[in-house]
Design a protein around this motif. Sequence first.
Motif, mmCIF file in Angstrom:
data_model
loop_
_atom_site.group_PDB
_atom_site.id
_atom_site.type_symbol
_atom_site.label_atom_id
_atom_site.label_comp_id
_atom_site.label_asym_id
_atom_site.label_seq_id
_atom_site.Cartn_x
_atom_site.Cartn_y
_atom_site.Cartn_z
ATOM 1 N N ARG A 105 9.419 86.109 34.202
ATOM 2 C CA ARG A 105 8.988 85.115 35.184
ATOM 3 C C ARG A 105 9.264 85.588 36.605
ATOM 4 N NH1 ARG A 105 11.277 81.882 31.102
ATOM 5 N NH2 ARG A 105 13.232 81.653 32.244
ATOM 6 N N ARG A 106 10.153 86.562 36.764
ATOM 7 C CA ARG A 106 10.555 87.028 38.096
ATOM 8 C C ARG A 106 9.960 88.377 38.476
ATOM 9 N NH1 ARG A 106 16.018 88.063 37.396
ATOM 10 N NH2 ARG A 106 15.893 87.630 35.194
ATOM 11 N N ILE A 107 9.685 89.210 37.466
ATOM 12 C CA ILE A 107 9.180 90.561 37.686
ATOM 13 C C ILE A 107 7.871 90.725 36.924
ATOM 14 C CG2 ILE A 107 9.638 93.039 37.432
ATOM 15 C CD1 ILE A 107 11.635 91.711 39.311
ATOM 16 N N GLU A 108 6.815 91.097 37.625
ATOM 17 C CA GLU A 108 5.542 91.399 36.961
ATOM 18 C C GLU A 108 5.358 92.902 36.910
ATOM 19 O OE1 GLU A 108 2.186 89.472 38.704
ATOM 20 O OE2 GLU A 108 2.797 87.496 37.973
ATOM 21 N N LEU A 109 4.844 93.374 35.795
ATOM 22 C CA LEU A 109 4.617 94.803 35.601
ATOM 23 C C LEU A 109 3.123 95.082 35.546
ATOM 24 C CD1 LEU A 109 7.331 95.381 32.890
ATOM 25 C CD2 LEU A 109 7.478 95.927 35.318
#
Length: 124
Positions: free
Chosen positions: A39-43
Motif C-alpha cells: 500500500r506504501r510502495i508501488e513497483l
Amino acid sequence: MKSINRRVFVLALCAASPALAQSNAPELTINLESSSIGRRIELGQPRFRAAGRYQMVEVQAQNVSSRDQHIQYKIDWFDREGFSVQTTSTWQNLSLSPNAFEAIRSVGQTDTAFSARLTIRDAD
C-alpha cells in the motif's frame, strides 16, 4: 515473519513453481514480507538485460504514501531449472521520500543466473 507473495511478474508463461524458470524469458518474483508495504510502495514492471556475461534486473520502486519510507530488499538469483545460484544475497537499505522513485537493480554474479526473486521488508 510470514512472507506474502504480493505480485509475480512473469515475462513468459505464468505459474508459481520455481521450475517455471525453464521458460525462454527470465522472470522476477516479488515477495513482500508485510502486506502494508504494497500500500506504501508501488513497483514497476521489471526489466532484464545482459550485463556482459551476466543477467541484470531492474525494477522501479515508488513511495506512494505521504511519509518517508525506509525498507530493505534483497534479490536472490536462480538458474533456468529454478535452482539457487547465488547464496551471498544481502539486505540493502532503501529510503524513499513521498512520491520519490528509485531503481532497484541487481546483477546475477554467475553466468547461469537467469531469473530472480525480490524480497522487500520494512527496515528495523
